[in-house]
Write an enzyme that holds these catalytic residues in place. Structure first.
Site, PDB file in Angstrom:
ATOM      1  N   ASP A  71      34.991  35.743 -11.792  1.00 24.94           N
ATOM      2  CA  ASP A  71      35.066  37.201 -11.650  1.00 24.94           C
ATOM      3  C   ASP A  71      33.840  37.926 -12.198  1.00 24.94           C
ATOM      4  O   ASP A  71      33.832  39.156 -12.285  1.00 24.94           O
ATOM      5  CB  ASP A  71      36.357  37.746 -12.288  1.00 24.94           C
TER       6      ASP A  71
ATOM      7  N   HIS B 178      43.286  33.922 -21.863  1.00 34.54           N
ATOM      8  CA  HIS B 178      43.774  35.082 -22.629  1.00 34.54           C
ATOM      9  C   HIS B 178      45.005  34.750 -23.486  1.00 34.54           C
ATOM     10  O   HIS B 178      45.390  35.556 -24.328  1.00 34.54           O
ATOM     11  CB  HIS B 178      44.142  36.244 -21.702  1.00 34.54           C
TER      12      HIS B 178
ATOM     13  N   ASP C 141      33.801  33.370 -17.608  1.00 35.43           N
ATOM     14  CA  ASP C 141      34.660  34.371 -16.977  1.00 35.43           C
ATOM     15  C   ASP C 141      34.180  35.758 -17.425  1.00 35.43           C
ATOM     16  O   ASP C 141      33.646  35.905 -18.523  1.00 35.43           O
ATOM     17  CB  ASP C 141      36.101  34.131 -17.437  1.00 35.43           C
TER      18      ASP C 141
ATOM     19  N   HIS D  98      35.836  38.225 -18.356  1.00 34.57           N
ATOM     20  CA  HIS D  98      36.645  38.736 -19.462  1.00 34.57           C
ATOM     21  C   HIS D  98      36.469  37.846 -20.703  1.00 34.57           C
ATOM     22  O   HIS D  98      36.289  36.627 -20.567  1.00 34.57           O
ATOM     23  CB  HIS D  98      38.130  38.756 -19.075  1.00 34.57           C
TER      24      HIS D  98
END
Ligand code: ZN
Length: 345
Positions: free
Chosen positions: A249, A124, A161, A163
């Protein structure tokens, strides 16, 4: 086969009471790896701290100064999600260095593959902003290192991931040498990653491939996405090195994510990427840990991945599957194949 793992006790010092991105995550991974009796078959390499020049190759001086300064003053919150402690600058430097070391292991040290087991995560972190638990974009530092130090011309990053890897996308959005592929839940944090974003017009057009997925996708949907989008995109790009933002995740047991991948579903994705690395770039593949907030999932998925990197089967899936009905992705897949420049003639 020789497989390198890189980790460091410094990562455990970056931790914040009650935060899901905490020292327990890597502790659980190392305990699972030890219990699985894989340690003696793995080559453990101590990471070096990423040099300033490598960090500056992906981040602004202001971001680096801010994280370093906050850490030296004892720490605090960068934003509502992202913390810095007095030990975080050290940890972040070594996490980025571990990702670089994974590239070194594969490109110059004669090892087959590598897994950088790092914290804090990185995908991120944008050029100028630390966010989403991430301070330095580890995998971006590693990709730039592969290009600038080893002279590679094409590096691919696959990010599974849950995200969107917004930071990695931003860093390479106008870079034709790096193909960034992200599968992520949408709409979901951080709210980025629409399929229409394909890279800056010109040589970088088509070098970003966003695959935003509805909630509830599991083993069947991810397998289709990898077969129909990820694999053909990689074949078209022909990377000389494959890097993986390995976030766990998307697992059905993850407390933060809305997806339902199982441990064996994740293992299949890793096996697919290993096969693609064999086919396209002499097996050169390095994984870098990103998210994943269930301790048992982190342990199980990392062990399965390491077994595959060692050339074995992934082992039994002790956590089982989610037993839910998955959304139909055929329209989404067809739309991306129709519109994305990588799949054009
Ligand atoms: Zn994540």
């Amino acid at each position: 086969m020789s497989t390198v793992i890189l980790s460091d006790a410094r990562f455990g010092a970056h931790t914040w009471y009650g935060h899901p991105e905490c020292a327990d995550r890597l502790d659980a991974i190392m305990e699972a790896v030890t219990t699985s009796r894989l340690l003696s078959d793995l080559c453990s390499v101590a990471p070096y701290p990423a040099p300033d020049a490598a960090l500056m190759a992906v981040h602004t001086p202001e971001l680096l100064w801010r994280v370093r300064q906050l850490s030296s003053y004892g720490g605090g919150q960068i934003d509502g999600d992202t913390y810095v402690t007095i030990d975080s600058w050290d940890a972040a430097q070594y996490a980025a260095g571990a990702a670089m070391g994974a590239v070194d292991a594969v490109l110059s040290r004669g090892h087959h593959n590598a897994f950088a087991l790092v914290r804090p995560p990185g995908h991120h972190a944008t050029p100028g902003r630390a966010m989403g638990f991430c301070l330095i974009n580890n995998i971006a530092v590693a990709a730039r290192h592969a290009i600038s130090h080893y002279g590679l011309e094409r590096v691919a990053i696959v990010d599974f991931d849950v995200h969107h890897g917004n930071g990695t996308q931003d860093i390479f959005y106008d870079d034709p040498q790096v193909l960034f592929i992200s599968t992520h839940a949408a709409p979901f944090y951080p709210g980025t990653g629409p399929m229409a974003q394909v890279g800056t017009a010109g040589p970088a057009a088509g070098k970003t491939l966003n695959i935003p997925l509805p909630f509830g996708v599991g083993d069947i949907g991810y397998a289709h996405v990898f077969e129909d989008l990820v694999a053909p995109a990689l074949r078209r790009f022909k990377p000389e090195l494959l890097l993986v933002s390995a976030g766990y995740d998307s697992h059905w047991k993850d407390p933060l994510g809305p997806m339902v991948l199982s441990t064996s579903g994740y293992a299949r994705l890793t096996a697919d990427l290993l096969a693609l690395a064999d086919e396209l770039c002499d097996g050169r593949i390095a994984l870098v840990l990103e998210g994943g907030y269930s301790l048992e999932v982190l342990g199980a998925c990392t062990v399965a991945a390491l077994r595959l990197l060692l050339g074995r089967d992934p082992g039994p899936d002790m956590l089982g599957g989610a037993r839910s009905v998955e959304p139909d992705l055929s329209h989404l897949i067809a739309t991306i194949r129709e519109r994305h420049p990588l799949f054009g003639t």
